[in-house]
Design a protein around this motif. Structure first.
Motif, mmCIF file in Angstrom:
data_model
loop_
_atom_site.group_PDB
_atom_site.id
_atom_site.type_symbol
_atom_site.label_atom_id
_atom_site.label_comp_id
_atom_site.label_asym_id
_atom_site.label_seq_id
_atom_site.Cartn_x
_atom_site.Cartn_y
_atom_site.Cartn_z
ATOM 1 N N ALA A 279 0.828 -1.204 0.000
ATOM 2 C CA ALA A 279 0.000 0.000 0.000
ATOM 3 C C ALA A 279 0.865 1.259 0.000
ATOM 4 O O ALA A 279 0.569 2.241 -0.692
ATOM 5 C CB ALA A 279 -0.920 -0.004 1.219
ATOM 6 N N VAL A 280 1.943 1.231 0.778
ATOM 7 C CA VAL A 280 2.881 2.360 0.797
ATOM 8 C C VAL A 280 3.464 2.591 -0.590
ATOM 9 O O VAL A 280 3.721 3.722 -1.010
ATOM 10 C CB VAL A 280 4.003 2.112 1.834
ATOM 11 C CG1 VAL A 280 5.118 3.142 1.689
ATOM 12 C CG2 VAL A 280 3.434 2.143 3.243
ATOM 13 N N ASP A 281 3.668 1.499 -1.329
ATOM 14 C CA ASP A 281 4.224 1.594 -2.681
ATOM 15 C C ASP A 281 3.175 1.957 -3.727
ATOM 16 O O ASP A 281 3.486 2.023 -4.917
ATOM 17 C CB ASP A 281 4.892 0.265 -3.067
ATOM 18 C CG ASP A 281 6.161 0.011 -2.267
ATOM 19 O OD1 ASP A 281 6.734 0.984 -1.748
ATOM 20 O OD2 ASP A 281 6.575 -1.154 -2.161
ATOM 21 N N GLY A 282 1.929 2.145 -3.285
ATOM 22 C CA GLY A 282 0.900 2.614 -4.211
ATOM 23 C C GLY A 282 -0.224 1.650 -4.526
ATOM 24 O O GLY A 282 -1.170 2.001 -5.224
ATOM 25 N N LYS A 283 -0.158 0.421 -4.021
ATOM 26 C CA LYS A 283 -1.207 -0.555 -4.325
ATOM 27 C C LYS A 283 -2.484 -0.212 -3.567
ATOM 28 O O LYS A 283 -2.445 0.196 -2.411
ATOM 29 C CB LYS A 283 -0.755 -1.972 -3.954
ATOM 30 C CG LYS A 283 -1.746 -3.066 -4.356
ATOM 31 C CD LYS A 283 -1.217 -4.445 -4.020
ATOM 32 C CE LYS A 283 -2.190 -5.539 -4.422
ATOM 33 N NZ LYS A 283 -2.363 -5.612 -5.896
ATOM 34 N N LYS A 284 -3.640 -0.373 -4.221
ATOM 35 C CA LYS A 284 -4.940 -0.143 -3.607
ATOM 36 C C LYS A 284 -5.567 -1.489 -3.249
ATOM 37 O O LYS A 284 -5.733 -2.355 -4.120
ATOM 38 C CB LYS A 284 -5.863 0.625 -4.562
ATOM 39 C CG LYS A 284 -5.328 1.981 -5.015
ATOM 40 C CD LYS A 284 -5.232 2.965 -3.844
ATOM 41 C CE LYS A 284 -4.756 4.344 -4.330
ATOM 42 N NZ LYS A 284 -4.623 5.307 -3.209
ATOM 43 N N TRP A 285 -5.902 -1.670 -1.975
ATOM 44 C CA TRP A 285 -6.576 -2.883 -1.523
ATOM 45 C C TRP A 285 -8.061 -2.579 -1.351
ATOM 46 O O TRP A 285 -8.425 -1.644 -0.639
ATOM 47 C CB TRP A 285 -5.992 -3.369 -0.188
ATOM 48 C CG TRP A 285 -4.548 -3.760 -0.245
ATOM 49 C CD1 TRP A 285 -3.489 -3.044 0.186
ATOM 50 C CD2 TRP A 285 -4.018 -4.983 -0.767
ATOM 51 N NE1 TRP A 285 -2.306 -3.728 -0.031
ATOM 52 C CE2 TRP A 285 -2.602 -4.923 -0.611
ATOM 53 C CE3 TRP A 285 -4.572 -6.124 -1.349
ATOM 54 C CZ2 TRP A 285 -1.754 -5.953 -1.007
ATOM 55 C CZ3 TRP A 285 -3.727 -7.165 -1.738
ATOM 56 C CH2 TRP A 285 -2.344 -7.071 -1.574
ATOM 57 N N LYS A 289 -7.739 1.456 3.204
ATOM 58 C CA LYS A 289 -7.050 2.676 2.798
ATOM 59 C C LYS A 289 -5.856 2.917 3.710
ATOM 60 O O LYS A 289 -5.815 2.433 4.853
ATOM 61 C CB LYS A 289 -7.991 3.877 2.841
ATOM 62 C CG LYS A 289 -8.529 4.205 4.234
ATOM 63 C CD LYS A 289 -9.485 5.395 4.183
ATOM 64 C CE LYS A 289 -10.052 5.694 5.588
ATOM 65 N NZ LYS A 289 -10.980 6.838 5.558
ATOM 66 N N LEU A 290 -4.900 3.673 3.217
ATOM 67 C CA LEU A 290 -3.691 3.993 3.968
ATOM 68 C C LEU A 290 -3.916 5.308 4.703
ATOM 69 O O LEU A 290 -4.292 6.315 4.092
ATOM 70 C CB LEU A 290 -2.503 4.115 3.006
ATOM 71 C CG LEU A 290 -1.093 4.040 3.596
ATOM 72 C CD1 LEU A 290 -0.849 2.671 4.204
ATOM 73 C CD2 LEU A 290 -0.064 4.318 2.499
#
Length: 372
Positions: A279-285, A289-290
């Motif tokens: 998620a920190v690297d940009g992936k959306k789960w 949310k981050l």
């Protein structure tokens, strides 16, 4: 930096028991950690102390060690002393004892591309000693059935078997921060038999990417542990229990849960950490949310804080007695015991439920204490 084999001794428990993991892990980066670097620093210090004791001209590495402290110094000196005791014992039977420190070993005859570095090898007629230093304190490591140690011993035999009359291999784990010295022995013939019947076939499967995935203690340091389907399958089987209320479960079910719950928690934390980094690297789960986590206020400059508080008439310092560890380091163990030993007491720890093979003695329950 020391090179590592994909089928190296330190990861052998994993790729021997879970052969497809060798190729799987090759696709994942080998991410270091502060614990790994601390262990590397301790090994460098051990190498220096032992080589110096053996009369070799070596440079003191302490200035370049990130995690060097007095505790590390003392533990590494204990390792040096232990090894030198083994050397002295070997010299009683063999005049020309060979001591190899951080020795490169190869076992190509059984594992394609197999090589590694053994912390210490002591070669003499009759017995070959292999000693491995472990600075970690998370898990106690046993020598019995330890594939890493057996590979180190195998590599040493490949070099020295033709020069010395070796019939027994002794393998020792020296883990000072857990007060653990674990030793196992096996015959030269049994070691070669294991290499032919277990090590070599497993390596061939690992090279081919065949065999079956298996979970176990070896998952702990697997690079693919956070996304491994087999590990998820095993842990989800345990998670399928309905944890409504423990009394509704049978004794057998609770025992099974106790035997696996640490693995379940470890797996869940690995998955969470992997998802966070992605998620920190940009992936959306989906569904997550981050966000910014909670933080604690801190001073920007403690010296400036002290000055400002003093000017305002306040004492910014909270004075308290130094800890046992701090005073032991300052005085030294012997002086500490002489001055303060009688003033130190170790309270009984809280009860902890562990496996039966744990070294600590079993506690009597309150019910048993009143039995006559």
């Amino acid at each position: 930096m020391t090179a590592h084999s994909e089928k190296g001794p330190s990861s052998s428990s994993r790729w021997i028991n879970c052969t497809p993991s060798a190729k799987l892990c090759a696709d994942f980066p080998n991410v270091g950690s502060s614990f790994a670097q601390e262990g590397t620093d301790a090994h460098e210090l051990c190498e220096y102390l032992l080589k110096k004791e053996l009369g070799q001209d070596v440079k003191d590495p302490t200035e370049d060690l990130t995690y060097y402290n007095q505790e590390m110094q003392e533990h590494c000196e204990d390792y040096r002393d232990y090894v030198m005791e083994l050397v002295a014992k070997a010299k009683q039977n063999t005049k020309d004892v060979v001591v190899m420190v951080e020795q490169q070993i190869q076992y190509e005859r059984f594992v394609k591309g197999g090589f590694g570095t053994a912390d210490c090898i002591i070669i003499a007629d009759g017995v070959l000693n292999v000693v491995d230093f472990k600075y970690g304190m998370g898990v106690e490591v046993k020598a019995e059935g330890n594939t890493q140690m057996q590979i180190y011993a195998l590599g040493a035999l490949e070099i020295f078997d033709v020069l010395y009359d070796i019939d027994t291999v002794q393998m020792t784990i020296f883990q000072p921060r857990l007060s653990n010295i674990s030793t196992a022995t096996m015959s030269r013939d049994d070691l070669y038999k294991w290499a032919e019947e277990v090590l070599k076939p497993a390596a061939e499967e690992a090279d081919a990417g065949t065999g079956e995935f298996h979970t176990g203690d070896w998952c702990r340091f697997c690079r693919a542990k956070h996304v491994c389907r087999e590990r998820a399958k095993k842990n989800l089987e345990l998670a399928s229990y309905e944890f409504a209320s423990p009394p509704l479960l049978s004794d057998e079910e609770i025992t099974e849960i106790l035997s696996k719950v640490d693995s379940l928690i470890s797996w869940a934390n690995d998955v969470k950490e992997y998802a966070l980094q992605e998620a920190v690297d940009g992936k959306k789960w989906t569904g997550f949310k981050l966000v910014e986590g909670r933080s604690v206020r801190k001073y920007t400059n403690e010296d400036e804080v002290a000055k400002a508080a003093n000017l305002a008439g306040y004492d910014p310092y909270d004075k308290k007695i130094k800890s046992i560890t701090e005073l032991t380091k300052e005085m030294g163990k012997k002086k500490f015991e002489e001055i303060l030993g009688k003033l130190v007491v170790k309270p009984q720890g809280k009860p902890v439920l562990v496996r039966e093979d744990d070294k600590r003695p079993a506690l009597n329950t309150a019910k048993e204490d009143f039995k006559i």
